[in-house]
Write an enzyme that holds these catalytic residues in place. Structure first.
Site, PDB file in Angstrom:
ATOM      1  CE  LYS A 171      -1.106   2.452   2.977  1.00  0.00           C
ATOM      2  NZ  LYS A 171      -0.673   3.814   3.470  1.00  0.00           N
ATOM      3  CB  THR A 182       8.346   3.635   0.745  1.00  0.00           C
ATOM      4  OG1 THR A 182       7.532   4.687   1.238  1.00  0.00           O
ATOM      5  CG2 THR A 182       7.800   3.144  -0.559  1.00  0.00           C
ATOM      6  CD  GLU A 268      -2.106  11.067  -0.583  1.00  0.00           C
ATOM      7  OE1 GLU A 268      -2.534  10.414   0.378  1.00  0.00           O
ATOM      8  OE2 GLU A 268      -1.547  12.182  -0.459  1.00  0.00           O
ATOM      9  CG  ASN A 390      -2.090  15.091   1.127  1.00  0.00           C
ATOM     10  OD1 ASN A 390      -1.866  14.302   2.027  1.00  0.00           O
ATOM     11  ND2 ASN A 390      -1.927  14.776  -0.148  1.00  0.00           N
TER      12      ASN A 390
END
Length: 395
Positions: A171, A182, A268, A390
């Site tokens: 993920k 990461t 994102e 965000n």
């Protein structure tokens, strides 16, 4: 080696459920369990505020490089939660060990989600009660946060006449700029591998895979890559002298690089995967540094989003590194279009370049002309959607 449909290696089981850590009844709790204790290896975030689950799992792996189960929740990172957070992570592992009737030292924990909130242990206990030992592959969905899709791969190869499977799932979408591995990534294999060799392979191959991706320059407190090798396939133990060790390493690297690129592509708000290739650097380390500087540059990320051919931004990104350069002999290429050759601007086919920039995978190649080093890195474009996600992450 061949890629196969996603499946668990022999002797591994999983399941996933809804515990209530995420809204809207999403899957948010899963586990990966081996029938027998497995050789284990891990790499971890270099963030100074390492989350409680990471601290606990790292400690257990370092004891004897063995695990038999790892339980993973999404929606709550159990990070920056102090002594209570560590107690909760320990309780998670102990509850898993009790349910599976295994040594608590063989149970690991991983979490991802909001930082700074205590984990609701009642939700965890209730969720754990629903987990079973199945062949379901829904674990790949239960670990996601802002990801748009699951990231997974399975490959097979033959070792000592035995068919061996390597399966990985990951993920990661935001807070991606590692120095270890990461995101949360889990690799399982039914190959028999010496624990020290397994750790060595992971530590080495992470440098040219997960350590070479970036989405936003931010390093999570929970990132880890875990590997479990249970030996159920029945091959001779892979050690430094095994004649097929190189074959296993190549398959392992394929899994890591594939997952790393999937994470970078799913940044994102991203619309494009950026790959930077650097050739003829002074050494491989400098090539990797330059490649990552290119994919990590916000100016270049915005440039790719806008499909702009402002190659000066690539020059800037290279120049701000500490890598050796020859200002008179730099070459830059996007797709098959050479923009700069020996530091001189070339005649550009604007239509062909526009076609390359319109694709969802953008390849930038740089030739430093100072040595034999080479390296790759992967990132994504910077879009309005990234800011939107965000600016209201906790809403």
């Amino acid at each position: 080696m061949k890629e196969i449909p996603f499946t668990w290696p022999k002797g591994f089981h999983s399941d996933a459920t809804t515990a209530g850590f995420k809204p809207d009844h999403q899957l948010d709790l899963t586990w990966l369990v081996s029938d027998v204790p497995a050789a284990a290896a891990g790499v971890y975030t270099k963030n100074q505020f390492q989350a409680a689950p990471l601290q606990l799992t790292k400690y257990k792996i370092n004891l004897k490089h063995q695990l038999q189960a790892v339980v993973i929740n999404s929606g709550n990172a159990n990070s920056f939660t102090g002594a209570e957070g560590l107690r909760n992570a320990t309780s998670q592992a102990n509850m898993v060990a009790e349910k599976l009737d295994i040594d608590p030292s063989l149970a690991g924990v991983a979490s991802t989600g909001i930082i700074g909130k205590q984990l609701n242990m009642i939700k965890f206990k209730n969720g754990l009660a629903h987990l079973k030992l199945t062949d379901k592959t829904t674990a790949t969905e239960a670990i996601l946060t802002t990801d748009t899709h699951a990231k997974k791969i399975s490959v097979q190869l033959e070792l000592d006449g035995k068919m061996v499977t390597l399966t990985g799932f990951a993920k990661g979408s935001g807070m991606i700029h590692p120095n270890m591995g990461t995101t949360l990534t889990f690799i399982s294999t039914d190959a028999a591998v010496d624990p020290g060799v397994l750790q060595g392979i992971l530590s080495q191959e992470i440098t040219t895979s997960f350590n070479q991706i970036t989405v936003d320059g931010c390093m999570s407190t929970n990132d880890m890559v875990l590997v479990m090798a249970n030996g159920v396939a029945g091959n001779q133990v892979l050690n430094a002298k095994h004649p097929q060790l190189a074959d296993f390493i190549q398959a392992f690297k394929t899994v890591l690089v594939t997952l790393a690129k999937m994470v970078a592509a799913d940044g994102e708000g991203a619309t494009k995967l950026i790959e930077a290739k650097v050739l003829h650097a002074a050494n491989n380390q400098q090539a990797l540094q330059v490649a990552k500087a290119i994919v990590g540059s916000n100016l270049i990320k915005a440039m790719i989003f806008g499909q702009d051919a402002n190659w000066g931004r690539i020059v800037q990104a290279i120049g701000q590194t500490q890598a050796a350069v020859d200002p008179s002999h730099l070459s830059i290429q996007v797709g098959d279009q050479v923009l700069v050759q020996n530091s001189e601007l070339q005649k550009i086919n604007s239509a062909a370049l526009a076609k390359w920039l319109d694709q969802d995978q953008i390849k930038i190649s740089v030739d430093l002309n100072v040595g034999q080093g080479k390296g790759l890195a992967w990132g994504c474009d910077l879009t309005y959607k990234y800011v939107e996600i965000n600016a209201a992450y906790e809403d």
